[in-house]
Design an enzyme around this catalytic site. Structure first.
Site, PDB file in Angstrom:
ATOM      1  N   GLU A 143     -83.327  62.484 -40.981  1.00 42.03           N
ATOM      2  CA  GLU A 143     -83.419  61.668 -40.079  1.00 42.03           C
ATOM      3  C   GLU A 143     -82.365  60.495 -39.823  1.00 42.03           C
ATOM      4  O   GLU A 143     -82.241  60.150 -38.323  1.00 42.03           O
ATOM      5  CB  GLU A 143     -84.515  60.692 -40.992  1.00 42.03           C
ATOM      6  CG  GLU A 143     -86.053  61.089 -40.999  1.00 42.03           C
ATOM      7  CD  GLU A 143     -86.379  60.667 -42.328  1.00 42.03           C
ATOM      8  OE1 GLU A 143     -86.269  59.189 -42.289  1.00 42.03           O
ATOM      9  OE2 GLU A 143     -87.277  60.780 -42.747  1.00 42.03           O
ATOM     10  N   ASN A 182     -86.112  55.691 -51.629  1.00 37.41           N
ATOM     11  CA  ASN A 182     -86.382  55.957 -50.023  1.00 37.41           C
ATOM     12  C   ASN A 182     -86.930  54.899 -49.466  1.00 37.41           C
ATOM     13  O   ASN A 182     -87.706  56.252 -48.830  1.00 37.41           O
ATOM     14  CB  ASN A 182     -85.350  57.162 -49.822  1.00 37.41           C
ATOM     15  CG  ASN A 182     -85.048  56.960 -48.013  1.00 37.41           C
ATOM     16  OD1 ASN A 182     -84.891  55.456 -47.618  1.00 37.41           O
ATOM     17  ND2 ASN A 182     -84.409  58.303 -47.386  1.00 37.41           N
ATOM     18  N   LYS A 227     -87.178  53.681 -46.443  1.00 37.87           N
ATOM     19  CA  LYS A 227     -87.218  54.034 -44.859  1.00 37.87           C
ATOM     20  C   LYS A 227     -87.113  53.133 -44.279  1.00 37.87           C
ATOM     21  O   LYS A 227     -86.422  51.880 -44.878  1.00 37.87           O
ATOM     22  CB  LYS A 227     -87.993  55.702 -44.516  1.00 37.87           C
ATOM     23  CG  LYS A 227     -87.480  56.630 -45.231  1.00 37.87           C
ATOM     24  CD  LYS A 227     -88.054  58.074 -44.920  1.00 37.87           C
ATOM     25  CE  LYS A 227     -87.790  59.652 -46.000  1.00 37.87           C
ATOM     26  NZ  LYS A 227     -88.036  59.907 -45.344  1.00 37.87           N
ATOM     27  N   GLU A 267     -83.026  68.228 -49.883  1.00 36.96           N
ATOM     28  CA  GLU A 267     -83.904  67.731 -49.078  1.00 36.96           C
ATOM     29  C   GLU A 267     -84.075  68.251 -47.507  1.00 36.96           C
ATOM     30  O   GLU A 267     -83.760  68.280 -46.160  1.00 36.96           O
ATOM     31  CB  GLU A 267     -84.179  66.417 -48.618  1.00 36.96           C
ATOM     32  CG  GLU A 267     -83.417  64.920 -49.642  1.00 36.96           C
ATOM     33  CD  GLU A 267     -83.943  63.646 -48.864  1.00 36.96           C
ATOM     34  OE1 GLU A 267     -84.959  63.796 -49.510  1.00 36.96           O
ATOM     35  OE2 GLU A 267     -83.679  63.196 -48.289  1.00 36.96           O
ATOM     36  N   HIS A 323     -79.189  61.535 -44.157  1.00 31.90           N
ATOM     37  CA  HIS A 323     -80.064  61.725 -44.341  1.00 31.90           C
ATOM     38  C   HIS A 323     -80.869  62.211 -42.856  1.00 31.90           C
ATOM     39  O   HIS A 323     -79.935  62.474 -42.481  1.00 31.90           O
ATOM     40  CB  HIS A 323     -80.904  60.754 -44.780  1.00 31.90           C
ATOM     41  CG  HIS A 323     -82.891  60.811 -45.170  1.00 31.90           C
ATOM     42  ND1 HIS A 323     -83.159  61.471 -44.137  1.00 31.90           N
ATOM     43  CD2 HIS A 323     -82.762  60.640 -45.958  1.00 31.90           C
ATOM     44  CE1 HIS A 323     -84.199  61.183 -44.760  1.00 31.90           C
ATOM     45  NE2 HIS A 323     -84.039  61.073 -45.721  1.00 31.90           N
ATOM     46  N   SER A 361     -91.616  65.850 -49.900  1.00 27.94           N
ATOM     47  CA  SER A 361     -93.324  65.341 -50.214  1.00 27.94           C
ATOM     48  C   SER A 361     -93.019  65.827 -51.940  1.00 27.94           C
ATOM     49  O   SER A 361     -93.998  65.884 -52.418  1.00 27.94           O
ATOM     50  CB  SER A 361     -93.914  66.005 -49.985  1.00 27.94           C
ATOM     51  OG  SER A 361     -94.112  66.253 -47.936  1.00 27.94           O
TER      52      SER A 361
HETATM   53  P1  13P Z   1     -91.191  62.339 -48.242  1.00 27.19           P
HETATM   54  O1  13P Z   1     -91.129  61.654 -50.332  1.00 27.19           O
HETATM   55  O2  13P Z   1     -91.724  60.979 -47.979  1.00 27.19           O
HETATM   56  O3  13P Z   1     -91.492  63.603 -48.405  1.00 27.19           O
HETATM   57  O4  13P Z   1     -89.385  61.818 -48.019  1.00 27.19           O
HETATM   58  C1  13P Z   1     -88.587  62.346 -48.428  1.00 27.19           C
HETATM   59  C2  13P Z   1     -87.219  61.546 -48.742  1.00 27.19           C
HETATM   60  O5  13P Z   1     -87.335  61.682 -47.328  1.00 27.19           O
HETATM   61  C3  13P Z   1     -86.552  60.931 -49.575  1.00 27.19           C
HETATM   62  O6  13P Z   1     -84.958  60.937 -48.717  1.00 27.19           O
END
Ligand code: 13P
Length: 253
Positions: free
Chosen positions: A100, A9, A11, A170, A98, A216
């Site tokens: 976010e 992802n 983002k 997540e 997600h 992470s």
């Molecule tokens: P990180 O791997 O940067 O922690 O992000 C995880 C994530 O939100 C994948 O959708």
């Protein structure tokens, strides 16, 4: 046998040139180095989807995903992208729910249920994200909280549709923080989610559903996470922006 999946992802990262360079590197490395039965999904920003799709077309293992879709089929929703549009540029998957999006765009369980329906109607497999905040994790009911997220947005589906979903657990406290869930914490939640799905849809369906871990994840911790009985791969943020790290994660099964 459930699918092993690693999804990147991106983002809101990468300009067009950067994104296409990253994709080409991943295509080459996956072609040279990945032999096992693993599905590798790239989820670039919308504007790069068609071009990334062209670069991965015909490559073994590689598939395209949107990072989101709108909860309406189409119409006057300026700035939004529909599930049908994603399908039309070659996506097979779409990330839905997600954390976010839940947090910054106030997406509700009910809206996510509509997105899931539209994705399925348009032939996209939803990568449905769930996960608890640090505050919820520190209470005793963090498993019930995440189960409820599944129930609210997925359990209206008939079994034939539910079986097409990929779940991504997540924990919000692990996203972009460098603080990964331990393999015990990931396994505990993944097993609990599978059991919860089994209670509603039966053992067989639940056993065949892929449940990914995200938060992470990196080359150093992916082997231990992926070795857990109920962890079927990862949804990768930061480490998916570097071809070497991402492909090393893909090779971590
Ligand atoms: P990180 O791997 O940067 O922690 O992000 C995880 C994530 O939100 C994948 O959708």
């Amino acid at each position: 046998m459930r699918k092993k999946i690693v999804a990147g992802n991106w983002k809101m990262n990468k300009t067009q040139d950067e994104g296409l360079k990253l994709t080409s590197e991943i295509v080459n490395m996956v072609g040279d180095e990945v032999t096992g039965d693993v599905t590798v999904i790239l989820a670039p920003p919308f504007v790069h989807l068609a071009q990334v799709g062209r670069l991965i077309a015909g490559a073994d293992h590689l598939f395209l995903s949107g990072q989101n879709c709108n909860d309406h089929a189409g119409g006057a929703y300026t700035g939004e992208v529909s599930a049908a549009m994603l399908k039309s540029v070659g996506a097979d998957y779409v990330i839905i729910g997600h954390s976010e999006r839940r947090e910054y765009f106030q997406e509700t369980d009910a809206q996510l249920a509509k997105k899931v329906d539209l994705a399925l109607e348009n032939g996209l497999a939803p990568i449905f994200c769930c996960g608890e905040s640090l505050e919820t994790r520190e209470n005793d009911d963090y498993i019930a909280f995440v189960c409820q997220q599944l129930k609210e947005s997925l359990f209206h589906l008939p079994a034939a549709d539910l079986s097409k979903i990929v779940i991504a657990y997540e924990p919000i406290w692990a996203i972009g923080t460098g603080r990964t869930a331990s393999s015990e914490q990931a396994q505990e939640m993944h097993a609990a989610l599978r059991k919860y799905i089994a209670a509603q849809y039966g053992e067989e369906l639940a056993e065949n559903l892929s449940i990914l871990y995200g938060g992470s994840a990196k080359p150093a911790n992916a082997p231990e996470l992926f070795a857990c009985a109920d962890v079927d791969g990862g949804l990768i943020g930061g480490a998916s922006l570097q071809s070497r790290d991402f492909v090393d994660i893909v090779k971590s099964f």
